[in-house]
Design an enzyme around this catalytic site. Structure first.
Site, PDB file in Angstrom:
ATOM      1  N   ASP A 116      -0.061  -7.468   1.175  1.00  0.00           N
ATOM      2  CA  ASP A 116       0.432  -6.119   1.449  1.00  0.00           C
ATOM      3  C   ASP A 116       1.951  -6.072   1.491  1.00  0.00           C
ATOM      4  O   ASP A 116       2.542  -5.456   2.384  1.00  0.00           O
ATOM      5  CB  ASP A 116      -0.154  -5.546   2.729  1.00  0.00           C
ATOM      6  N   HIS A 140       0.808  -1.214   0.000  1.00  0.00           N
ATOM      7  CA  HIS A 140       0.000   0.000   0.000  1.00  0.00           C
ATOM      8  C   HIS A 140       0.847   1.273   0.000  1.00  0.00           C
ATOM      9  O   HIS A 140       0.340   2.346  -0.299  1.00  0.00           O
ATOM     10  CB  HIS A 140      -0.986   0.011   1.177  1.00  0.00           C
ATOM     11  N   SER A 142       4.667   2.564   7.767  1.00  0.00           N
ATOM     12  CA  SER A 142       4.376   1.372   6.977  1.00  0.00           C
ATOM     13  C   SER A 142       5.588   0.903   6.181  1.00  0.00           C
ATOM     14  O   SER A 142       6.267   1.697   5.529  1.00  0.00           O
ATOM     15  CB  SER A 142       3.227   1.635   6.000  1.00  0.00           C
TER      16      SER A 142
END
Length: 278
Positions: free
Chosen positions: A156, A126, A234
């Protein structure tokens, strides 16, 4: 238990298990909130949370044991000194639309880490999904255009390649040995703040969590931690007391306190290895 490690690859022709819920991105200077739900426990709300990655502006040598300072604590400065050289900043540019369906430029900032000395970088899918351009900044300040070699939205995970050699490779641990209560630190470019990565300390709060995403996907065997995970984290590492990566920071529940999630490294390792051999 013997756990395989990523081996540095020397420029072969290479062209990741759990996706985050909503993406927090900047759209014309406005950060859109996102939400993450724990299956059957917490219901996601439209503005209830965020992901630790696509956000803000849009957000190996043999292992060396780093001793804990005391029971239940970690020597964060020593761990950072060991692992920081392998951590990178991932920046993206893309074109989105505003409320009037007009095109607007979007920028994103996330984190990654080196898995191959010849320029292989791991991060969250993402962080780079939909980006027109991706650049990676190394800890020594060098910036390079990156290519998304392979990605797995359901997991992901994504693998990038930059034109570089001799990079310091992150040391990977064994997430199957984790116990609730083990000390961990999360490292990443929280809020895209200048001056280096942000380091937060906590414990493993739970293991084998399942997180339901807004797209209907489920992230299984996820590590829950109370180490603060914020936009920009992230793709960055969750590290154990010996300085090894045992998780990949991927999401946080904004409608709760101190509930963050990281992809367990054992599953991520297998997924990334599969991606590289497709």
């Amino acid at each position: 238990m013997t756990v395989p490690t990523f081996e540095p690859r020397q420029s072969p022709p290479y062209p990741g298990p759990h996706a985050p819920a909503h993406r927090a991105r900047r759209n014309g200077g406005r950060v859109l909130a996102a939400s993450v739900a724990l299956v059957a426990v917490v219901a996601a709300t439209g503005a209830g949370g965020y992901l630790g990655g696509r956000d803000v502006a849009r957000a190996s040598a043999p292992a060396v044991t780093v001793p804990a300072t005391s029971a239940g604590a970690v020597n964060a400065p020593a761990i950072l000194a060991k692992i920081e050289p392998s951590i990178v900043t991932v920046r993206t540019r893309s074109v989105g639309v505003n409320a009037l369906m007009e095109p607007v430029a979007e920028q994103g900032t996330g984190t990654g880490f080196v898995i191959g000395a010849d320029g292989l970088i791991a991060t969250n899918n993402h962080v780079v999904q939909g980006a027109q351009t991706v650049t990676v900044t190394l800890r020594d300040g060098r910036t390079s255009r990156a290519k998304v070699l392979r990605s797995d939205p359901a997991a992901d995970l994504a693998v990038l390649r930059i034109n570089a050699t001799g990079l310091p490779v992150a040391a990977l641990g064994d997430s199957s040995t984790l116990r609730v209560g083990d000390p961990v630190i999360a490292i990443g470019n929280a809020l895209a703040l200048p001056g280096g990565p942000t380091v937060t300390e906590g414990i493993v709060s739970a293991l084998d969590r399942t997180v339901q995403t807004d797209a209907g996907a489920q992230l299984q065997h996820v590590i829950q931690t109370d180490a603060a995970i914020n936009p920009g984290n992230s793709g960055g590492p969750l590290v154990d007391a010996s300085g090894r990566i045992i998780g990949i920071n991927t999401a946080a529940a904004g409608d709760a306190q101190n509930i963050g999630f990281a992809i367990a490294v054992n599953g991520a390792r297998q997924t990334i290895d599969d991606l590289l051999h497709q």
